[in-house]
Design a protein around this motif. Structure first.
Motif, PDB file in Angstrom:
ATOM      1  N   LEU A   5       0.854  -1.181   0.000  1.00  0.00           N
ATOM      2  CA  LEU A   5       0.000   0.000   0.000  1.00  0.00           C
ATOM      3  C   LEU A   5       0.894   1.237   0.000  1.00  0.00           C
ATOM      4  CD1 LEU A   5      -2.622   1.633   0.375  1.00  0.00           C
ATOM      5  CD2 LEU A   5      -2.468   1.145   2.827  1.00  0.00           C
ATOM      6  N   VAL A   6       0.671   2.119  -0.970  1.00  0.00           N
ATOM      7  CA  VAL A   6       1.413   3.378  -1.060  1.00  0.00           C
ATOM      8  C   VAL A   6       0.461   4.513  -0.675  1.00  0.00           C
ATOM      9  CG1 VAL A   6       2.705   4.933  -2.577  1.00  0.00           C
ATOM     10  CG2 VAL A   6       2.858   2.445  -2.926  1.00  0.00           C
ATOM     11  N   ILE A   7       0.762   5.176   0.429  1.00  0.00           N
ATOM     12  CA  ILE A   7      -0.050   6.311   0.885  1.00  0.00           C
ATOM     13  C   ILE A   7       0.766   7.577   0.621  1.00  0.00           C
ATOM     14  CG2 ILE A   7      -1.360   7.336   2.776  1.00  0.00           C
ATOM     15  CD1 ILE A   7      -1.300   4.563   4.150  1.00  0.00           C
ATOM     16  N   GLU A   8       0.431   8.258  -0.467  1.00  0.00           N
ATOM     17  CA  GLU A   8       1.209   9.405  -0.948  1.00  0.00           C
ATOM     18  C   GLU A   8       0.264  10.350  -1.667  1.00  0.00           C
ATOM     19  OE1 GLU A   8       3.459  12.140  -1.947  1.00  0.00           O
ATOM     20  OE2 GLU A   8       4.695  10.546  -1.087  1.00  0.00           O
ATOM     21  N   ASP A   9       0.280  11.642  -1.308  1.00  0.00           N
ATOM     22  CA  ASP A   9      -0.639  12.590  -1.934  1.00  0.00           C
ATOM     23  C   ASP A   9      -0.095  13.186  -3.226  1.00  0.00           C
ATOM     24  OD1 ASP A   9       1.253  13.989  -0.382  1.00  0.00           O
ATOM     25  OD2 ASP A   9      -0.044  15.743  -0.251  1.00  0.00           O
ATOM     26  N   GLU A  10       1.196  13.097  -3.464  1.00  0.00           N
ATOM     27  CA  GLU A  10       1.777  13.650  -4.678  1.00  0.00           C
ATOM     28  C   GLU A  10       1.582  12.658  -5.833  1.00  0.00           C
ATOM     29  OE1 GLU A  10       6.224  14.623  -6.084  1.00  0.00           O
ATOM     30  OE2 GLU A  10       5.730  15.345  -4.066  1.00  0.00           O
ATOM     31  N   LEU A  11       0.719  13.012  -6.775  1.00  0.00           N
ATOM     32  CA  LEU A  11       0.296  12.098  -7.845  1.00  0.00           C
ATOM     33  C   LEU A  11       1.466  11.508  -8.627  1.00  0.00           C
ATOM     34  CD1 LEU A  11      -1.984  10.776  -9.498  1.00  0.00           C
ATOM     35  CD2 LEU A  11      -1.978  12.818 -10.940  1.00  0.00           C
ATOM     36  N   TYR A  12       2.391  12.345  -9.067  1.00  0.00           N
ATOM     37  CA  TYR A  12       3.500  11.860  -9.890  1.00  0.00           C
ATOM     38  C   TYR A  12       4.326  10.814  -9.139  1.00  0.00           C
ATOM     39  CZ  TYR A  12       7.858  11.605 -12.428  1.00  0.00           C
ATOM     40  OH  TYR A  12       8.968  11.134 -13.092  1.00  0.00           O
ATOM     41  N   LEU A  13       4.656  11.099  -7.897  1.00  0.00           N
ATOM     42  CA  LEU A  13       5.457  10.168  -7.103  1.00  0.00           C
ATOM     43  C   LEU A  13       4.678   8.886  -6.824  1.00  0.00           C
ATOM     44  CD1 LEU A  13       8.056   9.529  -5.619  1.00  0.00           C
ATOM     45  CD2 LEU A  13       7.150  10.758  -3.629  1.00  0.00           C
ATOM     46  N   ARG A  14       3.396   9.019  -6.487  1.00  0.00           N
ATOM     47  CA  ARG A  14       2.556   7.851  -6.214  1.00  0.00           C
ATOM     48  C   ARG A  14       2.518   6.928  -7.425  1.00  0.00           C
ATOM     49  NH1 ARG A  14      -1.992  10.369  -4.759  1.00  0.00           N
ATOM     50  NH2 ARG A  14      -3.078  10.073  -6.713  1.00  0.00           N
ATOM     51  N   LYS A  15       2.299   7.507  -8.617  1.00  0.00           N
ATOM     52  CA  LYS A  15       2.237   6.707  -9.852  1.00  0.00           C
ATOM     53  C   LYS A  15       3.588   6.074 -10.169  1.00  0.00           C
ATOM     54  CE  LYS A  15      -2.032   7.135 -11.078  1.00  0.00           C
ATOM     55  NZ  LYS A  15      -2.882   5.960 -10.871  1.00  0.00           N
ATOM     56  N   SER A  16       4.669   6.812  -9.955  1.00  0.00           N
ATOM     57  CA  SER A  16       6.008   6.294 -10.225  1.00  0.00           C
ATOM     58  C   SER A  16       6.330   5.105  -9.321  1.00  0.00           C
ATOM     59  CB  SER A  16       7.061   7.392 -10.021  1.00  0.00           C
ATOM     60  OG  SER A  16       6.845   8.449 -10.917  1.00  0.00           O
ATOM     61  N   GLY A  37      -5.919   5.961   3.242  1.00  0.00           N
ATOM     62  CA  GLY A  37      -4.817   5.024   3.451  1.00  0.00           C
ATOM     63  C   GLY A  37      -5.058   4.111   4.634  1.00  0.00           C
ATOM     64  N   LEU A  38      -5.520   4.667   5.726  1.00  0.00           N
ATOM     65  CA  LEU A  38      -5.807   3.876   6.916  1.00  0.00           C
ATOM     66  C   LEU A  38      -6.908   2.860   6.631  1.00  0.00           C
ATOM     67  CD1 LEU A  38      -4.996   3.539   9.863  1.00  0.00           C
ATOM     68  CD2 LEU A  38      -6.731   5.232  10.459  1.00  0.00           C
ATOM     69  N   GLN A  39      -7.971   3.305   5.962  1.00  0.00           N
ATOM     70  CA  GLN A  39      -9.073   2.396   5.613  1.00  0.00           C
ATOM     71  C   GLN A  39      -8.598   1.269   4.699  1.00  0.00           C
ATOM     72  OE1 GLN A  39     -11.937   5.200   4.074  1.00  0.00           O
ATOM     73  NE2 GLN A  39     -12.689   5.713   6.106  1.00  0.00           N
ATOM     74  N   ARG A  40      -7.767   1.603   3.710  1.00  0.00           N
ATOM     75  CA  ARG A  40      -7.261   0.587   2.782  1.00  0.00           C
ATOM     76  C   ARG A  40      -6.326  -0.395   3.498  1.00  0.00           C
ATOM     77  NH1 ARG A  40      -6.647   1.633  -3.365  1.00  0.00           N
ATOM     78  NH2 ARG A  40      -7.420  -0.473  -3.243  1.00  0.00           N
ATOM     79  N   ALA A  41      -5.538   0.096   4.436  1.00  0.00           N
ATOM     80  CA  ALA A  41      -4.647  -0.793   5.192  1.00  0.00           C
ATOM     81  C   ALA A  41      -5.454  -1.802   5.992  1.00  0.00           C
ATOM     82  CB  ALA A  41      -3.742   0.024   6.113  1.00  0.00           C
ATOM     83  N   ILE A  42      -6.551  -1.348   6.573  1.00  0.00           N
ATOM     84  CA  ILE A  42      -7.398  -2.236   7.368  1.00  0.00           C
ATOM     85  C   ILE A  42      -8.144  -3.229   6.478  1.00  0.00           C
ATOM     86  CG2 ILE A  42      -9.438  -2.305   8.872  1.00  0.00           C
ATOM     87  CD1 ILE A  42      -8.349   0.447  10.020  1.00  0.00           C
ATOM     88  N   SER A  43      -8.674  -2.762   5.340  1.00  0.00           N
ATOM     89  CA  SER A  43      -9.470  -3.639   4.480  1.00  0.00           C
ATOM     90  C   SER A  43      -8.615  -4.577   3.622  1.00  0.00           C
ATOM     91  CB  SER A  43     -10.401  -2.817   3.577  1.00  0.00           C
ATOM     92  OG  SER A  43      -9.653  -2.039   2.665  1.00  0.00           O
TER      93      SER A  43
END
Length: 123
Positions: A5-16, A37-43
Motif C-alpha cells: 500500500l502506497v499512501i502518498e498525496d503527490e500524484l506523480y510520485l505515487r504513480k512512479s 490510506g488507513l481504511q485501505r490498510a485495514i481492508s
C-alpha cells in the motif's frame, strides 16, 4: 504475491512508485490521503505500507499510530518516505513503530525498491 500500500498525496510520485513496484511483481494499491490510506490498510491488509507524513485529512504520524494500535495492522511493516528530515521527526516516527525512515530527496526510486525488498525479506 506481496501486497504493498502506497499512501502518498503527490500524484506523480505515487504513480512512479506504483509502476516500479508493479514491475517488480508486487500487487500495489494506493491512497492519496491519510484517511483513505488507513481504511485501505485495514481492508486490504498489505504486506508493507509506504507512508508519506504530510498528507491531507490525516497526517502520516496519526496513520502510523492508528496502524500500530489496530490488532489487524499492528505487525505490518511501514516504511516512511517523507521530505521531513529533522531528527525529531525521524525519532517520533521510529517511536511510533515505523520500520524505516527514508527522506525523499536522499533516495532514488530504485533504492526505495531495494529498501522495500529488504524489509519484506525480514518479515
Amino acid at each position: 504475491m506481496k501486497k504493498i500500500l502506497v499512501i502518498e498525496d503527490e500524484l506523480y510520485l505515487r504513480k512512479s512508485i506504483e509502476e516500479i513496484l508493479s514491475g517488480e511483481g508486487y500487487t500495489v494499491f494506493t491512497a492519496s490521503d491519510g484517511e483513505e490510506g488507513l481504511q485501505r490498510a485495514i481492508s486490504e491488509t498489505p504486506d508493507l505500507v509506504l507512508l508519506d507524513l504530510i498528507l491531507p485529512k490525516k497526517d502520516g504520524f496519526s496513520v502510523l499510530k492508528e496502524l500500530r494500535e489496530n490488532e489487524a495492522t499492528a505487525k505490518i511493516p511501514v516504511i516512511v518516505l517523507s521530505n521531513l528530515g529533522e531528527m525529531e521527526d525521524v525519532g517520533r516516527v521510529l517511536e511510533l513503530g515505523a520500520n524505516r525512515y527514508l527522506v525523499k530527496t536522499d533516495y532514488k526510486l530504485a533504492e526505495v525498491v531495494e529498501k522495500v525488498k529488504e524489509t519484506l525479506d525480514k518479515k
